[in-house]
Scaffold this motif. Structure first.
Motif, short mmCIF file in Angstrom:
data_model
loop_
_atom_site.label_atom_id
_atom_site.label_comp_id
_atom_site.label_asym_id
_atom_site.label_seq_id
_atom_site.Cartn_x
_atom_site.Cartn_y
_atom_site.Cartn_z
N GLY A 102 -5.92 8.87 -3.66
CA GLY A 102 -6.55 8.60 -2.37
C GLY A 102 -7.24 7.26 -2.32
O GLY A 102 -7.94 6.97 -1.36
N SER A 103 -7.07 6.45 -3.36
CA SER A 103 -7.71 5.14 -3.37
C SER A 103 -6.66 4.07 -3.08
O SER A 103 -5.47 4.33 -3.06
CB SER A 103 -8.37 4.88 -4.73
OG SER A 103 -7.40 4.91 -5.76
N GLY A 104 -7.13 2.86 -2.85
CA GLY A 104 -6.21 1.77 -2.59
C GLY A 104 -6.21 1.34 -1.14
O GLY A 104 -6.84 1.94 -0.27
N LYS A 105 -5.47 0.25 -0.87
CA LYS A 105 -5.47 -0.35 0.47
C LYS A 105 -4.98 0.61 1.53
O LYS A 105 -5.58 0.70 2.62
CB LYS A 105 -4.61 -1.62 0.45
CG LYS A 105 -4.53 -2.31 1.80
CD LYS A 105 -3.65 -3.55 1.75
CE LYS A 105 -3.51 -4.17 3.13
NZ LYS A 105 -2.63 -5.37 3.10
N ALA A 107 -5.01 3.88 1.69
CA ALA A 107 -6.01 4.91 1.98
C ALA A 107 -7.16 4.34 2.78
O ALA A 107 -7.67 4.98 3.71
CB ALA A 107 -6.51 5.52 0.67
N ALA A 108 -7.58 3.12 2.44
CA ALA A 108 -8.69 2.49 3.16
C ALA A 108 -8.30 2.22 4.62
O ALA A 108 -9.09 2.45 5.54
CB ALA A 108 -9.08 1.19 2.46
N ILE A 111 -8.37 5.51 6.59
CA ILE A 111 -9.74 5.90 6.92
C ILE A 111 -10.25 5.09 8.10
O ILE A 111 -10.86 5.63 9.03
CB ILE A 111 -10.65 5.72 5.69
CG1 ILE A 111 -10.30 6.75 4.62
CG2 ILE A 111 -12.12 5.83 6.07
CD1 ILE A 111 -11.00 6.53 3.29
N GLY A 112 -10.00 3.78 8.08
CA GLY A 112 -10.43 2.93 9.19
C GLY A 112 -9.79 3.35 10.51
O GLY A 112 -10.46 3.41 11.55
N ALA A 113 -8.50 3.66 10.48
CA ALA A 113 -7.80 4.05 11.70
C ALA A 113 -8.35 5.36 12.26
O ALA A 113 -8.45 5.54 13.48
CB ALA A 113 -6.31 4.19 11.42
N GLN A 114 -8.73 6.27 11.39
CA GLN A 114 -9.27 7.55 11.85
C GLN A 114 -10.62 7.40 12.54
O GLN A 114 -10.97 8.22 13.40
CB GLN A 114 -9.40 8.51 10.65
CG GLN A 114 -8.07 9.02 10.11
CD GLN A 114 -8.26 9.93 8.92
OE1 GLN A 114 -8.85 9.57 7.93
NE2 GLN A 114 -7.77 11.16 9.06
N ARG A 213 -1.21 6.68 5.97
CA ARG A 213 -1.16 7.92 5.20
C ARG A 213 0.26 8.21 4.75
O ARG A 213 0.49 8.76 3.66
CB ARG A 213 -1.68 9.09 6.05
CG ARG A 213 -1.68 10.43 5.32
CD ARG A 213 -2.10 11.57 6.22
NE ARG A 213 -1.18 11.74 7.34
CZ ARG A 213 -1.29 12.71 8.25
NH1 ARG A 213 -2.29 13.55 8.20
NH2 ARG A 213 -0.43 12.79 9.23
N ASN A 214 1.22 7.82 5.57
CA ASN A 214 2.63 8.08 5.28
C ASN A 214 3.20 7.15 4.22
O ASN A 214 4.29 7.39 3.71
CB ASN A 214 3.44 7.95 6.58
CG ASN A 214 4.84 8.53 6.46
OD1 ASN A 214 5.04 9.55 5.83
ND2 ASN A 214 5.81 7.86 7.08
#
Length: 371
Positions: A102-105, A107-108, A111-114, A213-214
């Motif tokens: 769940g780490s890395g660009k 995933a980040a 999170i921002g899009a959500q 996420r995809n």
């Protein structure tokens, strides 16, 4: 002139022509007027230990004439002052609390899009910055004129500050040419994906494709994200960022530069069309053949061959310079020794293949990434 010299020179001339075909053009944004208004924009900046690089971007956002946007900086396990600096510029800081997969660009970015409130999403790498106060207007206006669907991605103009950074010149050329759509045939080839540092898209399209996420398992999330949009029959537009957005790659030093390009080329070439890849190989090979022809004529002290091979070498140096200057402000004088730039590119490409095919991993920002 011997028959072998003639063959070498002929191949060199053919390779020059192939170079023209494979990197025919790099179109940039051409604003034709300023629309009255745009939807709310969310600017999402994934950041991991970017304290030394993020300030120019945040400063350039504060300078924009267009102000209807929010800035979300997603702190991806930084151990420096990234979050504090982002807050000092008024950005909203989100933390990626997940670990491992769940780490890395990617995933980040997800999170921002959500958390984004905007109808349009703009993903920016922390080392980018807008070149003037109208950069956002130019970008958003171009997207609106293209129907505000799919992705509009820009490859930022590479700003070079130190001598060693110039060795990225050939990498920049190959990255852009390898996107397939900048050849003489233009859009007859599907794009290999999108440019990662600057991606603008509609929020509805983004979530329809599954967004970042995809593509969390992909090393090159930009190429994978672009393909996800194409799979949903959404357009992906790739342009050069000259005059709009710039970046400085790997200012930390040569080691960081090697790791960064190794990560990119470990899998990036798989997305390039075979015909385009073949032309790139011919162009690079022609550079070495032209150099060999010049050295051979000098060794044989053949005046006629020396003159012709020197002209061919100069033509290759000029072409390589022109290609590189489309991508960044690389030092003009270094292209007299363009074979050294080619050799560095080949060495890193071979090293990336070794990392991918033998070690099955690459390193980036203190992380070991499985390939």
């Amino acid at each position: 002139m011997s028959v072998s010299d003639g063959v070498h020179l002929g191949i060199g001339l053919l390779a020059l022509l192939v170079g023209v075909i494979v990197f025919w053009r790099l179109p940039v944004l051409t604003p034709t007027g300023i629309p009255a208004r745009f939807p709310m924009l969310s600017i999402i900046i994934p950041a991991r230990n970017e304290a030394g690089r993020i300030s120019p971007l945040l400063r350039s956002l504060q300078m924009q004439r267009y102000h209807s946007f929010e800035v979300l900086v997603v702190d991806d396990h930084s151990t420096d002052q990234t979050a504090m600096i982002a807050r000092s510029f008024g950005a909203k800081v989100l933390r990626n609390e997940t670990v491992e997969s769940g780490s890395g660009k990617s995933a980040a970015c997800w999170i921002g899009a959500q958390h984004a409130k905007g109808q349009w999403l703009l993903f920016l790498d922390a080392d980018t910055s807008f070149m003037d106060a109208d950069g956002l207007v130019k970008l958003l206006g171009s997207y609106q004129r293209k129907g505000a669907r799919g992705i509009l991605s820009l490859q930022p103009y590479h700003t070079v500050h130190r001598l060693y950074e110039n060795v990225s010149a050939i990498f920049n050329v190959i990255v852009i040419a390898g996107m397939n759509v900048f050849t003489y045939w233009g859009s007859r080839f599907n794009t290999a994906g999108s440019f990662g540092p600057c991606i603008l898209c509609h929020k509805d399209d983004y979530f329809l494709t599954g967004g970042h996420r995809n593509v969390q398992g992909a090393i090159l999330d930009d190429l994978a994200l672009g393909q996800a949009f194409l799979d949903k029959n959404l357009p992906v537009h790739c342009l050069g960022g000259s005059g709009v957005i710039t970046f400085r790659m790997y200012p930390e030093g040569l080691k960081s530069l090697i790791e960064g390009w190794c990560k990119s080329f470990a899998v990036g070439s798989k997305s390039t069309h075979p015909i385009v890849m073949l032309m790139i190989i011919v162009w690079i090979s022609g550079g070495f053949i032209s150099t060999g022809a010049l050295i051979s004529s000098l060794a044989a002290f053949n005046p006629g061959a020396m003159m012709i091979s020197a002209l061919l070498y100069a033509a290759y140096a000029l072409q390589t310079l022109l290609f590189a200057r489309r991508c960044g402000n690389f030092n003009r004088g270094l292209f007299v020794l363009y074979p050294i730039l080619f050799l560095f590119f080949i060495a890193i490409h071979l090293y990336s293949l070794f990392r991918a095919r033998v070690l099955h991993s690459v390193k980036w920002k203190g992380r070991k990434i499985e390939v």
